[in-house]
Design an enzyme around this catalytic site. Structure first.
Site, PDB file in Angstrom:
ATOM      1  N   ASP A 125       0.820  -1.193   0.000  1.00  0.00           N
ATOM      2  CA  ASP A 125       0.000   0.000   0.000  1.00  0.00           C
ATOM      3  C   ASP A 125       0.866   1.259   0.000  1.00  0.00           C
ATOM      4  O   ASP A 125       1.566   1.543   0.966  1.00  0.00           O
ATOM      5  CB  ASP A 125      -0.883  -0.038   1.258  1.00  0.00           C
ATOM      6  CG  ASP A 125      -1.916   1.065   1.267  1.00  0.00           C
ATOM      7  OD1 ASP A 125      -1.980   1.834   0.296  1.00  0.00           O
ATOM      8  OD2 ASP A 125      -2.658   1.164   2.262  1.00  0.00           O
ATOM      9  N   ASP A 134      -2.549   6.340  -5.615  1.00  0.00           N
ATOM     10  CA  ASP A 134      -2.727   5.433  -4.496  1.00  0.00           C
ATOM     11  C   ASP A 134      -2.849   4.002  -5.024  1.00  0.00           C
ATOM     12  O   ASP A 134      -3.677   3.736  -5.895  1.00  0.00           O
ATOM     13  CB  ASP A 134      -3.992   5.845  -3.730  1.00  0.00           C
ATOM     14  CG  ASP A 134      -4.224   4.998  -2.498  1.00  0.00           C
ATOM     15  OD1 ASP A 134      -3.250   4.442  -1.967  1.00  0.00           O
ATOM     16  OD2 ASP A 134      -5.387   4.900  -2.047  1.00  0.00           O
TER      17      ASP A 134
END
Ligand SMILES: *[C@@H]1O[C@H](CO)[C@@H](O)[C@H](O)[C@H]1NC(C)=O
Length: 490
Positions: free
Chosen positions: A165, A368
């Site tokens: 992430d 992201d």
């Protein structure tokens, strides 16, 4: 071999553009959007997942000094985590969790914006700001999850599959003993007491207070050991001891004293993964902790389907392929740990949409790896969707799929021609999306434009992972550049 192929390919592209230029000169027109420039012709079946894993070539390790890990889609056939299909979330669930991640990212931006009118950018103030709604990295990411890599931890080394992430900083894994609760994970839970290289971090250590910016929470202290806690948007969390351990990324690359969270109380939608690998900008992220060796440089390719594999690579190795185009990594004025990007425009079928540049400059933008669907300012989304609809008018429409409102029934077709979509990033970097980054298919009878609009034009724009698929996405954090190269998973 890979190099030959790249060379070959760019030669043929140059040749092709030469031919195009020549023919337009001869024909006396500048055919900027000839049909081939404007459309992808794709097989409908290529949009749907396949039942078995097609492994791509092992990441180029032998011929290259870089360090690569295999990336797989969490719920696809290449993942060892979820064997039971019934465990996999539905598309509605994935998109719902995606929306909760986006909300959590947005509330963080809003909150910080509204309190940062004073010049205070000190750590403590930032913590205060982000504490209430905690983080950046929401459980929804984690829930919808998407991409995992396997790393080694401890001595002897134990393999752990972690969700990676770029919107998170702290790396953590579930640890024995689970004091309150551990969710079910596929691999055995890490046990620090049988590792020869584990050390606790003390409460008085300065790295303990570094947790504030990494997690958005003030660390606790138990029997003089530093205790971290991290909460995610959807009430997932991990709490445990902050420790140091040997992290093994590849057979040749190991890092002693890697700071991580050893979670003894963990809850959430982590879907069988052992924890999370934080690739954000903060000091405690993997990128920063391995910065001396890899120069704060990493790249990845997210596979275009859940039945193929990609890679996460640390370091520059022999250099950047010439096909990678760069845009500056923007600093987020709000001072959080996301990677900022600036978008200047969007093209559909070779024609730039007329969207006022203020629409993009008024919304902060981030990239992201954990958000699935790109979120655009509503004004930009409606321009994109109406241009797309016009060019897709020959195909029957289908009902909306959760947040995706531009959908088609392609079940009667074996191939379709879909308009190309490109993003223009600051510096004029033009990124022509892969078909897998344009459409999100629930089934052949419901294939949707894979974008959504935010609630408000000033909400943070998020460049999500569907749009990143199949690109080599390069984060040159030291050089403050973000790059996109085609065919990254090949
Ligand atoms: C780490 O600290 C906790 C709390 O003091 C303790 O229970 C645990 O045994 C320690 N672990 C090691 C390896 O020192």
């Amino acid at each position: 071999m890979a190099t030959d192929w790249v060379l070959h390919r760019s030669t043929s592209i140059n040749f092709l553009s030469f031919v195009v230029v020549l023919s337009s000169l001869l024909l006396g027109c500048i055919c900027s959007s000839s049909p081939d420039d404007a459309h992808h012709t794709i097989r409908v079946s290529s949009l749907l997942p396949e039942p078995s894993c097609k492994t791509s070539l092992a990441p180029q390790q032998a011929d290259d000094k870089r360090s690569s890990l295999r990336v797989v889609h969490k719920h696809g056939p290449c993942s060892q985590l979820v064997q039971d299909k019934a465990d996999a979330p539905t598309h509605d669930e994935i998109l719902l969790r995606d929306q909760s991640r986006v909300k959590s990212i947005q509330s963080r931006f809003t909150k910080i914006t509204s309190t940062s009118t004073s010049t205070s950018t000190s750590k403590t103030d930032r913590v205060g700001d982000s504490k209430a709604d905690l983080p950046v990295q929401s459980g929804s990411t984690i829930g919808a999850g998407n991409y995992i890599v396997t790393v080694g931890l401890g001595t002897p080394k134990k393999d752990l599959s972690l969700i990676f992430d770029t919107g998170s900083d702290l790396t953590w894994t579930q640890c024995e003993p689970c004091i309150k609760y551990c969710y079910k994970q596929k691999e055995p839970t890490f046990n620090p007491s049988v590792s020869a290289s584990y050390t606790n971090i003390t409460c008085t250590s300065s790295v303990c207070s570094d947790l504030i910016s990494a997690t958005g929470s003030t660390p606790g202290c138990s029997a003089s050991t530093c205790v971290y806690g991290i909460q995610y948007g959807d009430s997932s969390y991990s709490v445990g001891f902050f420790g140091k351990e040997k992290l093994t990324l590849t057979s040749t690359d190991a890092f002693d004293n890697f700071l991580f969270g050893c979670g003894q109380n963990n809850r959430g939608l982590f879907g069988g993964a052992a924890g999370l690998l934080g690739l954000g900008r903060d000091k405690v992220s993997v990128v920063q902790q391995t910065g001396t060796k890899y120069g704060k440089y990493f790249s990845y390719c997210l596979p275009s389907s859940s039945s193929s594999t990609g890679h996460l690579t640390f370091g520059k190795g022999r250099g950047v392929p010439s096909s990678v185009k760069f845009t500056p990594l923007a600093t987020i004025p709000q001072g959080n740990n996301f990677y900022g990007i600036n978008i200047e425009g969007i093209s559909v079928a070779g024609t730039k949409l007329s969207i006022s540049s203020s629409i993009f400059s008024n919304a902060p933008g981030i990239i992201d790896s954990g958000t699935v669907i790109t979120r655009l300012p509503p004004t930009a989304y409606s321009a994109l969707s109406s241009a797309f609809k016009k060019l897709m008018s020959k195909y029957p429409t289908a009902p909306a799929l959760s947040i995706l409102d531009t959908c088609y029934d392609l079940s009667k077709y074996s191939t379709v021609a879909i308009p190309k979509v490109s993003f223009i990033f600051s510096g004029g970097t033009n990124v022509n999306l892969d078909p897998s980054g344009i459409l999100y298919a629930a089934k052949a009878s419901q294939v949707c434009l894979a974008f959504a609009g935010n609630g408000d034009d000033t909400d943070v724009l998020i460049y999500g992972n569907v749009q990143q698929q199949s690109f080599e996405v390069v984060y040159d954090v030291a050089g403050m550049k973000l790059g996109f190269g085609p065919n990254g998973c090949a």
